[in-house]
Motif scaffolding. Sequence first.
Motif, PDB file in Angstrom:
ATOM      1  N   ILE A 163       0.574  -0.945   0.336  1.00  0.00           N
ATOM      2  CA  ILE A 163       0.111  -0.163   0.142  1.00  0.00           C
ATOM      3  C   ILE A 163       0.726   1.421  -0.102  1.00  0.00           C
ATOM      4  CG2 ILE A 163       0.370   0.182   2.657  1.00  0.00           C
ATOM      5  CD1 ILE A 163      -3.235   0.589   2.015  1.00  0.00           C
ATOM      6  N   ASP A 164       0.143   2.046  -0.743  1.00  0.00           N
ATOM      7  CA  ASP A 164       0.897   3.346  -0.863  1.00  0.00           C
ATOM      8  C   ASP A 164       1.037   4.242   0.839  1.00  0.00           C
ATOM      9  OD1 ASP A 164       1.306   3.794  -3.668  1.00  0.00           O
ATOM     10  OD2 ASP A 164      -0.378   4.388  -3.866  1.00  0.00           O
ATOM     11  N   PRO A 165       2.693   4.734   1.396  1.00  0.00           N
ATOM     12  CA  PRO A 165       2.708   5.672   2.212  1.00  0.00           C
ATOM     13  C   PRO A 165       2.075   7.260   2.152  1.00  0.00           C
ATOM     14  CG  PRO A 165       4.601   6.203   0.681  1.00  0.00           C
ATOM     15  CD  PRO A 165       4.137   5.230   0.063  1.00  0.00           C
ATOM     16  N   LEU A 166       1.567   7.713   3.165  1.00  0.00           N
ATOM     17  CA  LEU A 166       1.178   9.054   3.084  1.00  0.00           C
ATOM     18  C   LEU A 166       2.174   9.868   2.676  1.00  0.00           C
ATOM     19  CD1 LEU A 166      -0.817   8.924   6.617  1.00  0.00           C
ATOM     20  CD2 LEU A 166      -1.860   8.492   4.392  1.00  0.00           C
ATOM     21  N   PRO A 167       2.248  11.101   1.810  1.00  0.00           N
ATOM     22  CA  PRO A 167       2.596  12.002   1.339  1.00  0.00           C
ATOM     23  C   PRO A 167       3.185  13.030   2.503  1.00  0.00           C
ATOM     24  CG  PRO A 167       0.709  12.376   0.144  1.00  0.00           C
ATOM     25  CD  PRO A 167       0.656  11.388   1.073  1.00  0.00           C
ATOM     26  N   PHE A 168       3.963  13.623   2.949  1.00  0.00           N
ATOM     27  CA  PHE A 168       4.084  14.556   3.462  1.00  0.00           C
ATOM     28  C   PHE A 168       3.575  16.072   3.638  1.00  0.00           C
ATOM     29  CE2 PHE A 168       8.576  14.238   5.697  1.00  0.00           C
ATOM     30  CZ  PHE A 168       8.837  12.558   6.570  1.00  0.00           C
ATOM     31  N   LYS A 169       3.079  16.573   4.688  1.00  0.00           N
ATOM     32  CA  LYS A 169       2.036  17.525   4.444  1.00  0.00           C
ATOM     33  C   LYS A 169       3.556  18.853   3.948  1.00  0.00           C
ATOM     34  CE  LYS A 169      -1.962  16.743   5.646  1.00  0.00           C
ATOM     35  NZ  LYS A 169      -3.297  17.297   4.865  1.00  0.00           N
ATOM     36  N   ALA A 170       3.066  20.010   3.548  1.00  0.00           N
ATOM     37  CA  ALA A 170       4.107  20.615   2.841  1.00  0.00           C
ATOM     38  C   ALA A 170       4.396  21.397   4.415  1.00  0.00           C
ATOM     39  CB  ALA A 170       3.438  22.175   2.742  1.00  0.00           C
ATOM     40  N   ALA A 171       4.293  21.243   5.252  1.00  0.00           N
ATOM     41  CA  ALA A 171       4.917  21.968   6.881  1.00  0.00           C
ATOM     42  C   ALA A 171       5.523  20.882   6.998  1.00  0.00           C
ATOM     43  CB  ALA A 171       4.419  22.667   7.240  1.00  0.00           C
ATOM     44  N   GLY A 172       5.917  19.764   6.212  1.00  0.00           N
ATOM     45  CA  GLY A 172       6.831  18.665   6.904  1.00  0.00           C
ATOM     46  C   GLY A 172       6.307  17.620   7.744  1.00  0.00           C
TER      47      GLY A 172
END
Length: 161
Positions: free
Chosen positions: A67-76
Amino acid sequence: MKFAFYLVLAAIVLALVAAQVGLLSGQQPADLGVKDGRLKPPSRTRNSVSSQAELVPDHPQRAYATIDPLPFKAAGAAASLKALETVLRDMPGVTIVAQRPDYLYAQAQTRWLKFVDDVEFWANPARGVVELRSASRLGREDFGVNRKRIEAIRAAYLAAP
């Protein structure tokens, strides 16, 4: 026919009683967490998903568990785990058990039978993603429950600011 009905009814009552006293919740695994940049590998049966399944190329459930990971939010990373914490706190049956700056561990419990799944998230700075793993403690098949839960978490996480 009447005997079969009572037998089924007794089995249902017995299962509900067993659930209420904790017999269907299983034991928390002792090997959860991040070790050498990895979460615990997926289960050897069809009852888990992991964004790191590809790290175990010969795993018998690799295709099922991937399953795909979650992308980081723009703030890290920190903002990503904070958003994830908010999402998990709003989900019924989910309890956050452990939290560190780069890691979050929760338990998801089903309503009636009280089955418990272990759900982990790790902010992987090298990949810029939140790695994840969700696994049932009991049983050989989860009928897609862990994948559905993670996809619901993903949808709420991506919608969060």
